[in-house]
Design a protein around this motif. Structure first.
Motif, PDB file in Angstrom:
ATOM      1  N   VAL A 267      24.379  96.718 104.256  1.00 40.95           N
ATOM      2  CA  VAL A 267      25.150  95.581 104.769  1.00 40.95           C
ATOM      3  C   VAL A 267      24.385  94.892 105.894  1.00 40.95           C
ATOM      4  N   ILE A 268      24.318  93.568 105.840  1.00 40.51           N
ATOM      5  CA  ILE A 268      23.779  92.813 106.966  1.00 40.51           C
ATOM      6  C   ILE A 268      24.938  92.245 107.774  1.00 40.51           C
ATOM      7  N   TYR A 269      24.882  92.466 109.063  1.00 43.86           N
ATOM      8  CA  TYR A 269      25.906  91.984 109.986  1.00 43.86           C
ATOM      9  C   TYR A 269      25.458  90.647 110.550  1.00 43.86           C
ATOM     10  N   VAL A 270      26.327  89.634 110.509  1.00 47.95           N
ATOM     11  CA  VAL A 270      25.985  88.276 110.946  1.00 47.95           C
ATOM     12  C   VAL A 270      26.909  87.878 112.086  1.00 47.95           C
ATOM     13  N   SER A 271      26.322  87.649 113.255  1.00 48.23           N
ATOM     14  CA  SER A 271      27.124  87.240 114.405  1.00 48.23           C
ATOM     15  C   SER A 271      26.238  86.511 115.404  1.00 48.23           C
ATOM     16  N   PHE A 272      26.818  85.512 116.074  1.00 47.26           N
ATOM     17  CA  PHE A 272      26.064  84.709 117.034  1.00 47.26           C
ATOM     18  C   PHE A 272      26.579  84.911 118.456  1.00 47.26           C
ATOM     19  N   GLY A 273      27.019  86.115 118.763  1.00 48.14           N
ATOM     20  CA  GLY A 273      27.441  86.426 120.119  1.00 48.14           C
ATOM     21  C   GLY A 273      28.894  86.080 120.378  1.00 48.14           C
ATOM     22  N   SER A 274      29.266  86.173 121.654  1.00 48.05           N
ATOM     23  CA  SER A 274      30.671  86.005 122.019  1.00 48.05           C
ATOM     24  C   SER A 274      31.136  84.560 121.959  1.00 48.05           C
ATOM     25  N   GLY A 275      30.207  83.597 121.852  1.00 44.48           N
ATOM     26  CA  GLY A 275      30.641  82.209 121.810  1.00 44.48           C
ATOM     27  C   GLY A 275      29.740  81.275 121.051  1.00 44.48           C
ATOM     28  N   GLY A 276      28.633  81.766 120.496  1.00 46.26           N
ATOM     29  CA  GLY A 276      27.693  80.898 119.802  1.00 46.26           C
ATOM     30  C   GLY A 276      28.258  80.327 118.514  1.00 46.26           C
ATOM     31  N   THR A 277      27.953  79.061 118.249  1.00 48.87           N
ATOM     32  CA  THR A 277      28.448  78.409 117.036  1.00 48.87           C
ATOM     33  C   THR A 277      27.331  77.602 116.377  1.00 48.87           C
ATOM     34  N   LEU A 278      27.565  77.235 115.120  1.00 49.69           N
ATOM     35  CA  LEU A 278      26.629  76.422 114.341  1.00 49.69           C
ATOM     36  C   LEU A 278      27.290  75.100 113.978  1.00 49.69           C
ATOM     37  N   SER A 279      26.474  74.137 113.555  1.00 49.40           N
ATOM     38  CA  SER A 279      27.020  72.877 113.053  1.00 49.40           C
ATOM     39  C   SER A 279      27.663  73.111 111.689  1.00 49.40           C
ATOM     40  N   ALA A 280      28.479  72.155 111.259  1.00 49.99           N
ATOM     41  CA  ALA A 280      29.152  72.282 109.963  1.00 49.99           C
ATOM     42  C   ALA A 280      28.136  72.372 108.829  1.00 49.99           C
ATOM     43  N   LYS A 281      27.075  71.557 108.891  1.00 53.80           N
ATOM     44  CA  LYS A 281      26.065  71.580 107.830  1.00 53.80           C
ATOM     45  C   LYS A 281      25.336  72.922 107.808  1.00 53.80           C
ATOM     46  N   GLN A 282      25.027  73.448 108.994  1.00 49.93           N
ATOM     47  CA  GLN A 282      24.332  74.727 109.041  1.00 49.93           C
ATOM     48  C   GLN A 282      25.225  75.864 108.557  1.00 49.93           C
ATOM     49  N   MET A 283      26.517  75.785 108.857  1.00 48.67           N
ATOM     50  CA  MET A 283      27.465  76.798 108.356  1.00 48.67           C
ATOM     51  C   MET A 283      27.452  76.836 106.837  1.00 48.67           C
ATOM     52  N   THR A 284      27.422  75.655 106.227  1.00 47.69           N
ATOM     53  CA  THR A 284      27.402  75.580 104.769  1.00 47.69           C
ATOM     54  C   THR A 284      26.140  76.222 104.209  1.00 47.69           C
ATOM     55  N   GLU A 285      25.004  75.914 104.802  1.00 49.28           N
ATOM     56  CA  GLU A 285      23.743  76.495 104.325  1.00 49.28           C
ATOM     57  C   GLU A 285      23.724  78.009 104.515  1.00 49.28           C
ATOM     58  N   LEU A 286      24.255  78.492 105.632  1.00 43.36           N
ATOM     59  CA  LEU A 286      24.294  79.931 105.871  1.00 43.36           C
ATOM     60  C   LEU A 286      25.191  80.623 104.843  1.00 43.36           C
ATOM     61  N   ALA A 287      26.327  80.016 104.557  1.00 42.53           N
ATOM     62  CA  ALA A 287      27.238  80.600 103.565  1.00 42.53           C
ATOM     63  C   ALA A 287      26.556  80.709 102.200  1.00 42.53           C
TER      64      ALA A 287
END
Length: 473
Positions: A267-287
């Motif tokens: 399993v790979i765990y994906v997290s950007f810390g306690s408050g980090g976020t991505l743009s909507a376009k980047q979220m789509t690409e990551l998904a």
């Protein structure tokens, strides 16, 4: 005032999990292993830190005391950088800190502050306390702070950022122009004390959340009496790695059951810390990248934002399978056998310590980096802000335990194909297994440093001896 029969240390933490977590862990270690009585003072904020710290498991000789929330709205502009806001917040909290220390039955023999708390040294001097700085990042970051304190930010911007020349760090590897932190790119940051070595060197020592074997050459350079013209004239104490322990916080039942069913290191765990976020376009690409990799994943998901530090807003939900509208339609249905999405927050230390976890896609905050190392987990480095690009460079170039996108994670969109390839590299390829072997070596090295007689244990023991001597008549 009555005498105490053991050294008593006061620790001061500024808001932000990157500082709070290691300060608390330092306090626990001092109390449990070095016979200190510890009082941790922290500046309350509206980000949940008060609740987190007051619920933190404590020891018999460890107290956690919140300082009253301060209103700095009249002292800074809304667009003021976060670093400057933290410094002002800490400065405005000093009267409360002084009153609380003055009222203590046993006066602390030492005050340990993080990088934003050096103004509290005036209180330490008033009460004749030892004064230490705790750099919660790594030794290389400390060396960069000292070097940058000798240069003005305009010079750094013109020659190293715009001129794309590496920033030379004597005794250490240079810092590439792409990895220079945002704070050093801002011309208006010259009055920020954390970037001036004089504040830190006006102390009895600097503690660093690292260990001798991890950054031996950098630590050796910092200890050189002639380093940067004799700027660093105080002892250097590597005392890490200080990371969150599992404690009594159990994994959510659903998360634990799901992890328990997965093969070891699958399993790979994906997290950007306690408050980090991505743009909507980047979220789509990551998904899409996670889905196309066909690897198991746990993803801590937050709504997208153009601000990497994060903002939250109301979201829509796909009526078909409950997928939020910022993820590809039907994502939950298609990945229900391979993935688990956790909204907003997850107990990271517990997840990383689970045998099924074999990779970590991370923003490369130093806390997260150390937690990954301490659990023998290689990484995909995805830095967002602060010194995270520096940490990513260390993980890849020095330790060889991570991969990194070919494009900037703060200026470009990382495509789904590259994400898929990075996940496969870490989780399924020989290269990933080689990284896993190397990170296990670092884990063993860290554990030796923390054991009795180890380098980090001995560093804290020396501080305890100095403080105990301070108590003697």
């Amino acid at each position: 005032m009555p005498k105490n029969d053991k050294p008593h240390a006061a620790l001061l933490a500024s808001p932000g999990m990157g500082h709070l977590i290691p300060i608390v862990e330092l306090g626990k270690r001092m109390a449990a292993h070095h016979d200190f009585h510890v009082t941790i003072f922290f500046v309350a904020s509206d980000h949940g830190s008060t609740t987190l710290l007051l619920k933190s498991p404590t020891l018999e000789n460890l107290d956690i005391v919140p300082l009253p929330l301060v209103d700095i709205s009249g002292l800074v502009d809304p667009n003021t950088q976060l670093v400057e806001k933290l410094i002002v917040m800490m400065r405005e909290s000093l009267p409360s800190l002084r009153s609380l220390i003055a009222a203590m039955m046993y006066r602390p023999s030492a005050l340990i502050v993080d990088l934003f708390g050096a103004d509290a040294f005036e209180i330490a001097e008033e009460f004749k306390m030892f004064k230490y700085v705790f750099n919660t990042a790594n030794a290389w970051c400390l060396a960069v702070i000292f070097q940058s304190s000798r240069l003005d930010n305009k010079f750094i911007l013109e020659h190293h950022v715009n001129g794309q020349k590496p920033l030379e760090i004597p005794g250490c590897k240079s810092l590439s122009s792409e990895d220079i932190p945002e704070s050093l790119r801002n011309i208006d940051c010259n009055d920020q004390p954390e970037f001036h070595g004089t504040k830190m060197t006006n102390s009895h020592g600097i503690l660093i959340n690292t260990w001798e074997d991890l950054e031996s050459s950098t630590i050796e350079a910092l200890r050189d009496n002639n380093y940067l013209g004799g700027l660093v004239k105080v002892p250097i104490y590597p005392i890490g790695p200080l990371v969150r322990q599992d404690g009594n916080q159990a994994l959510d039942k659903q998360v634990k059951q799901w992890l328990d069913k997965q093969p070891i290191e699958s399993v790979i765990y994906v997290s950007f810390g306690s408050g980090g976020t991505l743009s909507a376009k980047q979220m789509t690409e990551l998904a899409w990248g996670l889905e196309q990799s066909q690897q198991k994943f746990i993803w801590v998901v937050r709504p997208p934002s153009n601000n990497a530090v994060g903002t939250y807003f109301t979201i829509g939900i796909d009526d078909v399978d409950g997928t939020p509208d910022y993820l590809p339609q039907g994502f939950f249905t298609r990945t229900k056998e391979t993935g688990l999405v956790i909204p907003m927050w997850a107990p990271q230390a517990q997840i990383l310590s689970h045998p099924s976890v074999g990779g970590f896609l991370s923003h490369c905050g130093w806390n997260s980096t150390l937690e990954s190392i301490m659990n023998g987990v290689p990484m995909i480095a995805w830095p967002l802000y602060a010194e995270q690009k520096m940490n990513a460079a260390m993980l890849i170039e020095d330790f060889e335990i991570a991969v990194r996108p070919k494009v900037s994670t703060t200026e470009d969109i990382v495509g789904r194909e590259e994400i898929e390839n990075m996940v496969r590299t870490i989780m399924a390829d020989k290269e990933g297994q080689a990284m896993r072997d190397r990170v296990m070596e670092l884990k063993n090295s860290a554990e030796k440093a923390l054991c009795k007689g180890g380098s980090s244990f001995n560093s804290l023991s020396q501080i305890a001896k100095d403080c105990m001597h301070h108590l003697l008549p």
